[in-house]
Scaffold this active site. Sequence first.
Site, mmCIF file in Angstrom:
data_model
loop_
_atom_site.group_PDB
_atom_site.id
_atom_site.type_symbol
_atom_site.label_atom_id
_atom_site.label_comp_id
_atom_site.label_asym_id
_atom_site.label_seq_id
_atom_site.Cartn_x
_atom_site.Cartn_y
_atom_site.Cartn_z
ATOM 1 C CG HIS A 137 59.636 46.612 50.215
ATOM 2 N ND1 HIS A 137 59.724 46.038 48.977
ATOM 3 C CD2 HIS A 137 60.697 47.422 50.102
ATOM 4 C CE1 HIS A 137 60.438 46.679 48.414
ATOM 5 N NE2 HIS A 137 61.406 47.336 48.842
ATOM 6 N N GLY A 289 69.411 43.390 35.591
ATOM 7 C CA GLY A 289 68.231 43.614 35.046
ATOM 8 C C GLY A 289 67.594 42.863 34.144
HETATM 9 P P1 PAP Z 1 64.097 47.194 45.814
HETATM 10 O O1 PAP Z 1 62.915 46.083 46.139
HETATM 11 O O2 PAP Z 1 65.061 47.196 46.997
HETATM 12 O O3 PAP Z 1 63.489 48.626 45.737
HETATM 13 P P2 PAP Z 1 64.196 46.268 43.202
HETATM 14 O O4 PAP Z 1 64.024 47.595 42.348
HETATM 15 O O5 PAP Z 1 62.884 45.624 43.173
HETATM 16 O O6 PAP Z 1 64.621 46.749 44.600
HETATM 17 O O7 PAP Z 1 65.370 45.481 42.715
HETATM 18 C C1 PAP Z 1 66.330 45.704 41.678
HETATM 19 C C2 PAP Z 1 66.403 44.798 40.715
HETATM 20 O O8 PAP Z 1 65.385 45.437 39.696
HETATM 21 C C3 PAP Z 1 67.877 44.481 40.224
HETATM 22 O O9 PAP Z 1 67.628 43.267 39.652
HETATM 23 P P3 PAP Z 1 68.918 42.227 39.568
HETATM 24 O O10 PAP Z 1 69.770 42.502 40.608
HETATM 25 O O11 PAP Z 1 68.742 41.155 38.989
HETATM 26 O O12 PAP Z 1 69.792 43.141 38.127
HETATM 27 C C4 PAP Z 1 67.809 45.515 39.018
HETATM 28 O O13 PAP Z 1 68.775 45.339 38.154
HETATM 29 C C5 PAP Z 1 66.488 45.477 38.469
HETATM 30 N N1 PAP Z 1 65.885 46.592 37.723
HETATM 31 C C6 PAP Z 1 65.798 47.966 38.266
HETATM 32 N N2 PAP Z 1 65.656 48.747 37.275
HETATM 33 C C7 PAP Z 1 65.006 47.935 36.252
HETATM 34 C C8 PAP Z 1 64.408 48.210 35.162
HETATM 35 N N3 PAP Z 1 64.243 49.358 34.503
HETATM 36 N N4 PAP Z 1 64.086 47.175 34.047
HETATM 37 C C9 PAP Z 1 64.317 45.864 34.532
HETATM 38 N N5 PAP Z 1 65.009 45.690 35.794
HETATM 39 C C10 PAP Z 1 65.198 46.608 36.479
#
Ligand code: PAP
Length: 323
Positions: A137, A289
Amino acid sequence: MANEESSNPNPDPNSQEALLQELPRERFWEAMDICKWEGFWFEPGLVKPAMTFRSSFEARCDDVLLASTMKTGTTWLKALCLCIMHNQCSNAEKEGEDILTKDSPHFHVQTVETTIYATKPHPDLHSMPSPRLFHSHLPYNLLPDSIKNSDCKIVYIARNPKDTLVSLWHFFNSILRPNQEPFPLEKAVERFCNGVHQYGPFFDHVLQYWLESQKRPQKILFLKYEELKRDPKGQAKRLASFLGRPFTEEEQVDKVLWRCSFERLENLEVNKKGSVLYAVPNSCYFRVGAVGDWKNYLTPEMEEMLNQTTLMKLQGSGLDLEI
Ligand code: PAP
């Protein structure tokens, strides 16, 4: 040319500790301290691992570094790259052989400053087989020179700031304030616009990678969450080609996208339980997501503040974050 200080900054633990103590500090959402190092805000516990990573990491030319600020699609990107680089190579056809069913994407592709260097000051990365896949990050200015100056590749994922902020708000409310009222959204928007949050300022982070990707498109691939949602096949092909593993059949693209889909990952046992990062359940990485969930939370005033900040910060950069 890199000077001595920037190629090997803060190598010894005592000077790292001394520097950490001197950094400016702020409270984050009335729940924890964050400190400012080289223009960006971090949880203090991450600074020393980040310093060590920066000063000692030796990149290989076939390494791939995934990069993102928080909540912009990291989990999705990790899963996609794993599938493209691992499953596709090992021809894992059966569900049982799919690496994503064995553990969280965050276990398979570890975040250097929160996991690899946070658990061991001198992790053994030499014995890791090539091609190595890492995530960070950290902003571009804090990456090790060996990553910047070698032939290894970087894939960055960016996201609309309004959805990023709403995702961040949910995430930190559940992690930092589980038995309290959520942090007021109005204040969260203000802090986000001022850049005082983990790995913030958001706009500086995104811009650094964007500008570098414009200068060196062979080195840095810049992806957007919204484009992946809109044109998953086109973007997955772009990613696979950039990684030197172009799809040879249309069916492969569909399979990878299905394996990495939100609906599938969210329901895998490995993502419903356990945690890779201390105090962060794997399930916290899956919420909605979707694109545009911010409309369910932000008032017109909050939206206006985020739009104005975005326009001001990105002005003249050529980057459109689809506000
Ligand atoms: P991080 O930076 O802390 O590792 P990160 O994965 O970037 O987290 O963020 C999570 C977001 O990605 C969530 O978004 P939301 O809160 O708007 O829902 C999560 O739902 C979304 N996310 C995780 N996996 C997927 C996926 N396979 N496809 C699309 N969106 C996803």
